[in-house]
Design an enzyme around this catalytic site. Structure first.
Site, PDB file in Angstrom:
ATOM      1  N   HIS A 136     -31.681 -74.871 -66.228  1.00 24.46           N
ATOM      2  CA  HIS A 136     -31.156 -76.135 -66.742  1.00 24.46           C
ATOM      3  C   HIS A 136     -29.795 -76.423 -66.120  1.00 24.46           C
ATOM      4  O   HIS A 136     -29.017 -75.508 -65.832  1.00 24.46           O
ATOM      5  CB  HIS A 136     -31.031 -76.073 -68.265  1.00 24.46           C
ATOM      6  CG  HIS A 136     -30.893 -77.426 -68.899  1.00 24.46           C
ATOM      7  ND1 HIS A 136     -29.670 -78.065 -69.025  1.00 24.46           N
ATOM      8  CD2 HIS A 136     -31.823 -78.268 -69.418  1.00 24.46           C
ATOM      9  CE1 HIS A 136     -29.862 -79.241 -69.613  1.00 24.46           C
ATOM     10  NE2 HIS A 136     -31.155 -79.391 -69.855  1.00 24.46           N
ATOM     11  N   HIS A 137     -29.519 -77.703 -65.915  1.00 19.17           N
ATOM     12  CA  HIS A 137     -28.265 -78.105 -65.273  1.00 19.17           C
ATOM     13  C   HIS A 137     -27.048 -77.743 -66.131  1.00 19.17           C
ATOM     14  O   HIS A 137     -25.926 -77.693 -65.618  1.00 19.17           O
ATOM     15  CB  HIS A 137     -28.281 -79.606 -64.986  1.00 19.17           C
ATOM     16  CG  HIS A 137     -27.580 -79.966 -63.710  1.00 19.17           C
ATOM     17  ND1 HIS A 137     -26.514 -79.253 -63.212  1.00 19.17           N
ATOM     18  CD2 HIS A 137     -27.794 -80.974 -62.817  1.00 19.17           C
ATOM     19  CE1 HIS A 137     -26.082 -79.804 -62.093  1.00 19.17           C
ATOM     20  NE2 HIS A 137     -26.858 -80.843 -61.818  1.00 19.17           N
ATOM     21  N   SER A 138     -27.229 -77.497 -67.411  1.00 20.49           N
ATOM     22  CA  SER A 138     -26.109 -77.044 -68.233  1.00 20.49           C
ATOM     23  C   SER A 138     -25.743 -75.595 -67.920  1.00 20.49           C
ATOM     24  O   SER A 138     -24.645 -75.149 -68.245  1.00 20.49           O
ATOM     25  CB  SER A 138     -26.451 -77.166 -69.719  1.00 20.49           C
ATOM     26  OG  SER A 138     -27.564 -76.349 -70.045  1.00 20.49           O
ATOM     27  N   ASN A 295     -21.078 -75.208 -64.445  1.00 21.19           N
ATOM     28  CA  ASN A 295     -20.896 -76.350 -63.559  1.00 21.19           C
ATOM     29  C   ASN A 295     -19.422 -76.500 -63.203  1.00 21.19           C
ATOM     30  O   ASN A 295     -18.570 -76.576 -64.098  1.00 21.19           O
ATOM     31  CB  ASN A 295     -21.383 -77.633 -64.239  1.00 21.19           C
ATOM     32  CG  ASN A 295     -22.890 -77.716 -64.300  1.00 21.19           C
ATOM     33  OD1 ASN A 295     -23.530 -78.205 -63.381  1.00 21.19           O
ATOM     34  ND2 ASN A 295     -23.478 -77.213 -65.378  1.00 21.19           N
TER      35      ASN A 295
END
Length: 452
Positions: A136-138, A295
């Site tokens: 997941h991008h999180s 990120n």
């Protein structure tokens, strides 16, 4: 437990805002030979996952978002939740693989468990097999996502002597004393941040407010995806860049510009200088933070010069614009804005993100992210990784997204499109190939510079 950073939370809020999207990003590895047995693969992956606390943690949110979400250990962690074996229909070729990847991009990761998974495709044409690592991008951005894949590969002798690197950032942990000190500092820090942010973010705000000319590249998206691949030689890209005093990223964006121009012309739309505003993520990750799973990115927003016929003129225009964006300080200001968001009470920040994610954005038309990949040849359980292909999600009315990843001397473009609105997605891939060929021809036709 470690708190999520504001950008990490933002990706969760964005996914919650639209039932049609999944924000998992992936690396697709093509490997030589026959795959290992399931028991052997699972045992090897278990050993590598054991070195990373974050891969065994899930997100826990507070009621009404009154506190920052945290990473907590999954009490029911089971590696079997994160490994799937699959097969492609005959002839198990690249079109079948692309269709499979498109299907993977729409499947949401289970938030009751750590948000990553590994899919093994046990047969590809040509005596090969594949592994898709999706997170997941999180949990990851482009750089940390590539590092996650590398962590599943075989170690070199140097890496094994070093031992596992830390994968969590203690700066994310807070207690009541930290919050108290932060509260005392806010009256001083906020005005200082605000002045610099307003000055540096003014061009970004203006770009978002000024909507590009309407085109079929921006609009509602459905749940299904298409996926295409383009390939280039990194040495040839560098040759173009050196010949025209441009960066690798400039050449990549010039190829992307040409491809979008071809798409619009093919659809009977006029490509103008105000047709496509592209979002280009910029890594803000320090060299010593490569192993942290989170990120750390800012972004550049730029209009692509689709109106220019000449490929060299497009490249020089892009180089000039990107240089201007880099010198403006906007990327550092956006990083400061995220840092400020981390100092504010979480509830209003979360509610603001939620409101923003539901607004129909029309200021950005496309996204292209260029991630430097491994230079050395990777192996997984002794099998050579022949190719590494990126895949990214799309959201917020962006009907296409392009991820670019280097591996050895190859640059690979993974192109994601909305199924209903991009039936011509292959035109993007073909346009990238054609643009690079044009620029290579142009640079080799130039008179040689005198030596000395």
């Amino acid at each position: 437990m470690t708190e999520l950073q504001p950008l990490d939370v933002g990706f969760i809020e964005l996914e919650d805002s639209d039932r049609h999207i999944s924000l998992g990003i992936a690396a697709v590895a093509i490997l030589a030979g026959a795959p290992p047995g399931r028991a052997e693969f699972t045992a090897a992956l278990a050993e590598r996952v054991s070195a990373s606390d974050r891969l065994r943690q899930r997100v826990r949110r507070a009621p009404l978002d009154l506190a920052v979400p945290v990473w907590e250990d999954d009490p029911n962690f089971d590696l079997a939740h994160h490994i799937r074996w699959s097969a492609l229909p005959a002839p198990a070729d690249e079109p079948a693989l692309r269709e499979f990847v498109a299907g993977e991009l729409v499947e949401r990761l289970d938030r009751d468990h750590p948000m990553w998974e590994c899919v093994v495709i046990d047969h590809l044409a040509g005596g090969r097999w594949a592994v898709i690592v999706k997170a997941h991008h999180s949990l990851v951005d482009g750089v940390s996502g590539v590092n996650l894949f590398e962590s599943f590969c075989d170690e070199t002798e140097v890496e094994s002597r070093k031992g596992p690197a830390p994968d969590t950032d203690a700066a994310g942990d807070r207690n009541w004393f930290d919050w108290a000190i932060t509260g005392l500092r806010l009256p001083v820090e906020v005005p200082r941040y605000a002045l610099g942010l307003v000055r540096s973010l003014a061009p970004v705000a203006a770009a978002l407010v000024s909507t590009p000319a309407g085109s079929s590249l921006n609009g509602p998206i459905g749940r299904q995806r298409r996926y295409a691949i383009a390939r280039a030689s990194l040495s040839e890209i560098r040759e173009i860049g050196q010949g025209f005093d441009a960066t690798v990223n400039d050449v990549v964006l010039a190829a992307v510009t040409s491809a979008y121009r071809a798409v619009l012309l093919g659809r009977g739309e006029e490509p103008t200088g105000n047709s496509v505003r592209i979002l280009v993520p910029v890594s803000m990750r320090a060299a010593d933070a490569k192993t942290f799973l989170d990120n750390r990115v800012s972004a550049v927003l730029s209009l692509l010069p689709l109106h220019l016929d000449d490929p060299v003129e497009r490249l020089t225009t892009i180089h000039r614009r990107m240089a201007r964006h880099k010198s403006s300080g906007a990327t550092q200001a956006e990083k400061s804005l995220l840092a400020l968001a981390g100092r504010l009470p979480f509830a209003p920040v979360a509610w603001g993100m939620r409101l923003w994610s539901h607004l129909p954005q029309r200021g950005v038309t496309a996204v292209a992210t260029n991630v430097p990949g491994p230079r050395r040849t990777l192996t997984m359980l002794g099998r050579e990784v022949l190719e590494l292909i990126p895949a990214i999600p799309i959201a917020m009315r962006l009907r296409t997204g392009i991820a670019i990843l280097s591996y050895g001397d190859r640059l690979t473009f993974g192109i994601t499109g909305d199924y209903d609105s991009t039936p011509d997605l292959e035109v993007l891939a073909d346009g990238i190939h054609s643009a690079i060929a044009e620029l290579l021809t142009a640079v080799r036709a130039r008179p040689q510079r005198p030596v000395g």
